[in-house]
Design a protein around this motif. Structure first.
Motif, PDB file in Angstrom:
ATOM      1  N   MET A  93       0.657  -2.765  -2.468  1.00  0.00           N
ATOM      2  CA  MET A  93       1.598  -3.505  -1.640  1.00  0.00           C
ATOM      3  C   MET A  93       2.923  -3.686  -2.373  1.00  0.00           C
ATOM      4  SD  MET A  93       1.271  -7.253   0.194  1.00  0.00           S
ATOM      5  CE  MET A  93       0.719  -8.037  -1.295  1.00  0.00           C
ATOM      6  N   ALA A  94       2.871  -4.001  -3.668  1.00  0.00           N
ATOM      7  CA  ALA A  94       4.089  -4.201  -4.451  1.00  0.00           C
ATOM      8  C   ALA A  94       4.923  -2.920  -4.499  1.00  0.00           C
ATOM      9  CB  ALA A  94       3.743  -4.670  -5.857  1.00  0.00           C
ATOM     10  N   GLU A  95       4.284  -1.772  -4.654  1.00  0.00           N
ATOM     11  CA  GLU A  95       5.016  -0.504  -4.677  1.00  0.00           C
ATOM     12  C   GLU A  95       5.718  -0.245  -3.345  1.00  0.00           C
ATOM     13  OE1 GLU A  95       2.309   2.104  -7.789  1.00  0.00           O
ATOM     14  OE2 GLU A  95       1.683   1.982  -5.691  1.00  0.00           O
ATOM     15  N   GLU A  96       5.026  -0.517  -2.253  1.00  0.00           N
ATOM     16  CA  GLU A  96       5.632  -0.316  -0.940  1.00  0.00           C
ATOM     17  C   GLU A  96       6.810  -1.261  -0.713  1.00  0.00           C
ATOM     18  OE1 GLU A  96       3.165   0.242   2.504  1.00  0.00           O
ATOM     19  OE2 GLU A  96       1.496   0.894   1.234  1.00  0.00           O
ATOM     20  N   LEU A  97       6.680  -2.504  -1.146  1.00  0.00           N
ATOM     21  CA  LEU A  97       7.771  -3.466  -0.986  1.00  0.00           C
ATOM     22  C   LEU A  97       8.983  -3.075  -1.805  1.00  0.00           C
ATOM     23  CD1 LEU A  97       5.711  -6.777  -1.046  1.00  0.00           C
ATOM     24  CD2 LEU A  97       6.879  -5.782   0.929  1.00  0.00           C
TER      25      LEU A  97
END
Length: 71
Positions: A4-8
């Motif tokens: 999720m952090a990478e996508e954000l």
């Protein structure tokens, strides 16, 4: 699969990344060691840093580091 952090982080907009880590040091000298280690890491990455907060709780020997990076 991305986290999720990478996508954000991939959203194409100006952003600041805030990271918070709490260390359970167990004793005073371990808290001193955490502080020294954090200081060394931050010194090596000053150009990435917007803000850092280091809170130390002497009662339960925990250290909380919160940093804001310009991205």
């Amino acid at each position: 699969m991305k986290t999720m952090a990478e996508e954000l982080r991939e959203i194409p907009a100006k952003k600041k990344i805030i990271t918070s880590v709490e260390y359970d040091c167990g004793r005073k000298d371990a808290a001193d060691e955490v502080f020294a280690t954090v200081t060394g890491i931050v010194t090596d990455h000053l150009d990435e840093l917007a803000k850092i907060t280091f809170d130390r709780n002497e009662a339960d020997h925990t250290c909380r580091v919160e940093l804001t990076q310009n991205a």
